[in-house]
Write a protein that holds these residues in place. Sequence first.
Motif, PDB file in Angstrom:
ATOM      1  N   TYR A  80       5.497   6.417  52.779  1.00  0.00           N
ATOM      2  CA  TYR A  80       5.796   5.741  54.042  1.00  0.00           C
ATOM      3  C   TYR A  80       7.251   5.962  54.394  1.00  0.00           C
ATOM      4  N   LYS A  81       7.503   6.330  55.644  1.00  0.00           N
ATOM      5  CA  LYS A  81       8.874   6.486  56.125  1.00  0.00           C
ATOM      6  C   LYS A  81       9.154   5.410  57.157  1.00  0.00           C
ATOM      7  N   SER A  82      10.308   4.810  57.039  1.00  0.00           N
ATOM      8  CA  SER A  82      10.709   3.811  58.021  1.00  0.00           C
ATOM      9  C   SER A  82      11.286   4.508  59.251  1.00  0.00           C
ATOM     10  N   HIS A  83      11.488   3.734  60.290  1.00  0.00           N
ATOM     11  CA  HIS A  83      12.095   4.277  61.501  1.00  0.00           C
ATOM     12  C   HIS A  83      13.487   4.824  61.186  1.00  0.00           C
ATOM     13  N   LEU A  84      14.225   4.122  60.340  1.00  0.00           N
ATOM     14  CA  LEU A  84      15.566   4.555  59.970  1.00  0.00           C
ATOM     15  C   LEU A  84      15.544   5.908  59.262  1.00  0.00           C
ATOM     16  N   ALA A  85      14.536   6.147  58.429  1.00  0.00           N
ATOM     17  CA  ALA A  85      14.442   7.429  57.730  1.00  0.00           C
ATOM     18  C   ALA A  85      14.234   8.571  58.718  1.00  0.00           C
ATOM     19  N   TYR A  86      13.413   8.355  59.738  1.00  0.00           N
ATOM     20  CA  TYR A  86      13.217   9.387  60.758  1.00  0.00           C
ATOM     21  C   TYR A  86      14.499   9.617  61.561  1.00  0.00           C
ATOM     22  N   LYS A  88      17.540   9.193  60.493  1.00  0.00           N
ATOM     23  CA  LYS A  88      18.494   9.892  59.624  1.00  0.00           C
ATOM     24  C   LYS A  88      18.161  11.373  59.483  1.00  0.00           C
TER      25      LYS A  88
END
Length: 114
Positions: A80-86, A88
Motif C-alpha cells: 500500500y502506498k500513501s498519498h505522500l509516497a506518490y 514524493k
Amino acid sequence: MSSGSAIRGSRVGSSPMRPDERTEPAPRRLVNYFCAAGHDSGIWFAADAPAPDTWDCPRCGQPAGLDQQAPPGRLRAEPYKSHLAYVKERRSEEDGAAILEEALAKLRQRRGRV
C-alpha cells in the motif's frame, strides 16, 4: 396520475423475461478456470470463440488457468502506498519545501501577517 407514455414495469435496455419463441440463443460452451487459491470458475464463451489461456478469478482476482493441476502463480502484491509516497515520487525535497513556503506565504498574507 401518470402521463400515459411510460411503460410500467420496464426500464431502458431491459430484455424480455423469457426468450422469444421465434429466436434461438447463440451456441456457447462452458470453460473452467482454476486459480492458485483453489477456486473453480466456469466462464461461458461463444462456441466458436477461442478461450484465453488465463482469466482473472471472479472470487479473488488472481490469475486462473485451464490446467487444474498447475494453476498460474499468484500476482506479486504491491504494498500500500500513501498519498505522500506518490507525491514524493514526483517531487524532490527541495520542490516540496518551495511549494510549502509558497503556500505558507499566501496564508500569512491572507491573515494579515506578512
